[in-house]
Design a protein around this motif. Structure first.
Motif, short mmCIF file in Angstrom:
data_model
loop_
_atom_site.label_atom_id
_atom_site.label_comp_id
_atom_site.label_asym_id
_atom_site.label_seq_id
_atom_site.Cartn_x
_atom_site.Cartn_y
_atom_site.Cartn_z
N ASP A 80 13.91 8.49 3.48
CA ASP A 80 13.57 7.17 3.76
C ASP A 80 12.27 7.23 4.18
O ASP A 80 11.69 5.82 3.92
CB ASP A 80 14.42 6.65 5.26
N ILE A 81 11.44 8.20 4.62
CA ILE A 81 9.86 8.05 5.00
C ILE A 81 9.38 9.44 4.60
O ILE A 81 9.83 10.41 4.81
CB ILE A 81 9.96 7.94 6.41
N GLU A 126 15.41 2.69 -5.98
CA GLU A 126 16.95 2.41 -6.22
C GLU A 126 17.63 1.87 -5.25
O GLU A 126 18.47 0.93 -5.09
CB GLU A 126 17.59 3.81 -6.72
N ARG A 127 17.22 2.32 -4.06
CA ARG A 127 17.80 1.88 -2.66
C ARG A 127 17.08 0.52 -2.21
O ARG A 127 17.57 -0.23 -1.43
CB ARG A 127 17.66 3.03 -1.79
N ARG A 128 15.99 0.17 -3.01
CA ARG A 128 14.98 -0.80 -2.59
C ARG A 128 14.71 -0.78 -0.98
O ARG A 128 14.83 -1.66 -0.35
CB ARG A 128 15.78 -2.27 -2.82
N SER A 129 14.24 0.42 -0.42
CA SER A 129 13.73 0.62 0.69
C SER A 129 13.09 1.85 0.87
O SER A 129 13.34 2.75 -0.03
CB SER A 129 14.75 0.60 1.82
N GLU A 167 2.05 -2.39 -5.97
CA GLU A 167 3.21 -2.31 -7.14
C GLU A 167 4.60 -2.12 -6.55
O GLU A 167 5.54 -2.68 -7.16
CB GLU A 167 2.64 -1.10 -7.82
N VAL A 168 4.77 -1.60 -5.46
CA VAL A 168 6.09 -1.34 -4.72
C VAL A 168 6.52 -2.19 -3.77
O VAL A 168 7.83 -2.12 -3.19
CB VAL A 168 6.30 0.00 -4.18
N ALA A 169 5.83 -3.31 -3.35
CA ALA A 169 6.20 -4.28 -2.34
C ALA A 169 7.51 -5.16 -2.86
O ALA A 169 8.42 -5.33 -1.89
CB ALA A 169 4.94 -5.29 -1.91
N HIS A 171 9.60 -3.91 -4.43
CA HIS A 171 10.87 -3.11 -4.17
C HIS A 171 11.40 -2.67 -2.93
O HIS A 171 12.32 -1.70 -2.80
CB HIS A 171 10.89 -1.66 -4.94
N GLY A 172 10.84 -3.48 -2.00
CA GLY A 172 11.19 -3.12 -0.51
C GLY A 172 10.49 -1.65 -0.04
O GLY A 172 11.03 -1.36 1.04
N ILE A 173 9.41 -1.29 -0.69
CA ILE A 173 8.80 -0.13 -0.16
C ILE A 173 7.30 -0.50 0.56
O ILE A 173 6.67 -1.33 0.00
CB ILE A 173 8.73 0.80 -1.22
N HIS A 174 7.28 0.17 1.56
CA HIS A 174 6.01 -0.02 2.38
C HIS A 174 5.18 1.25 2.26
O HIS A 174 5.60 2.18 2.55
CB HIS A 174 6.27 -0.49 3.99
N VAL A 175 4.02 0.92 2.25
CA VAL A 175 2.94 2.04 1.99
C VAL A 175 1.81 1.81 3.26
O VAL A 175 1.40 0.52 3.41
CB VAL A 175 2.18 2.11 0.86
N THR A 176 1.68 2.78 4.04
CA THR A 176 0.76 2.84 4.96
C THR A 176 -0.43 3.89 5.09
O THR A 176 0.27 5.09 5.03
CB THR A 176 1.33 2.68 6.60
N LEU A 177 -1.62 3.50 5.09
CA LEU A 177 -2.47 4.64 5.05
C LEU A 177 -2.88 4.62 6.74
O LEU A 177 -3.37 3.95 7.33
CB LEU A 177 -3.98 4.17 4.48
#
Length: 279
Positions: A80-81, A126-129, A167-169, A171-177
């Motif tokens: 998940d993370i 695939e899980r959209r998260s 690119e992935v937003a 697909h329900g994916i969050h990216v944090t720096l």
């Protein structure tokens, strides 16, 4: 938190990675904790049982990264993370650093994070998260003398991650720096050092005086665990977040100087444009 999540953390045996791994387990989540020597994680495994999966991993080995992610997904069902924490901090002026040291810095700090990021993306899509937490640095936003190669690895991570986030937003994916400022974790002491050249003594001195002038003071490493859990629980996490105080002032000063410099030399920009300069 409504249900247990699975975290995949690189560099989990020491420093911030070790603190975060323990805090996440105590919070009730599951952790795949990776380290070059997973035996160092045995005390945690003894306390937390099957909620911790310790794995040996050299993040510079792409095939090993892919295998570790497959093992984690088979064991817990999903990731998940992802926390890309593995890294070291090479000290040295650009001329002082050896070719092997420079490549090793990029291999761990940039390519290691790239391989793990790429490995978890198919399952997250695939899980959209999913959440990807990239451990950058205040040195991913600023550049000080005598840390140029280290900071180059973080600037590369910042650019890749910002593109990735766009690119992935969908697909329900969050990216944090995550950009830590100053925390006494022993990172400098355990990182490689270049062979000093006397001509660059002023650069090493400027590194420390620059940090002091910016008002950076050591933060509490244990407090960062609360911060990373808060990020994980945030419904709309940021692309970037500083860990520690006084970083905002330093970034404002840096970016104001960049803009002022670009403005001052805009006549050269227009000269380079040619006959389209006025459009």
């Amino acid at each position: 938190m409504t249900s247990s999540r699975t975290w995949f953390i690189t560099g989990a045996s020491r420093g911030l990675g070790a603190l975060w791994t323990e805090a996440i387990l105590e919070y009730g989540d599951q952790v795949v904790a990776t380290a070059r020597d997973a035996a160092t994680l045995k005390p945690l495994a003894d306390r937390h049982g099957d909620r911790l999966l310790p794995l040996d991993l050299d993040v510079t080995d792409e095939a090993a990264v892919n295998e570790a992610v497959r093992t984690a997904e088979q064991h817990f069902g999903s990731i998940d993370i992802l926390v890309n924490n593995a890294g070291h901090m090479l000290h040295g002026a650009v001329e002082e650093v050896s070719a092997d040291q420079a490549r090793a810095q990029m291999d761990v700090n940039y390519f290691g994070a790239l391989w793990t990021t790429r490995a978890v993306l198919p399952g997250m899509r695939e899980r959209r998260s999913g959440r990807i937490l990239q451990v950058s640095s205040i040195g991913g936003l600023l550049a000080y003398p005598a840390l140029g190669i280290y900071q180059a690895s973080k600037w590369a991570l910042e650019a890749m991650s910002q593109s990735l986030a766009a690119e992935v937003a969908a697909h329900g994916i969050h990216v944090t720096l995550i950009e830590p400022i100053m925390f006494p974790t022993g990172l400098a002491a355990t990182s490689p050092q270049s062979t000093p050249i006397s001509a660059y003594g002023h650069a090493r001195e400027a590194l420390y005086t620059g940090a002091t002038a910016s008002g950076f003071v050591p933060g509490d490493p244990a407090a960062t665990a609360r911060a990373i859990l808060a990020l994980a629980d945030a419904p709309n996490p940021p692309l970037r977040v500083l860990f520690g105080t006084n970083g905002l002032d330093a970034v404002r000063t840096e970016y104001a100087a960049r803009l002022a410099g670009l403005q001052e030399w805009d006549h050269i920009s227009r000269l380079a444009q040619g006959n389209q300069a006025g459009r």
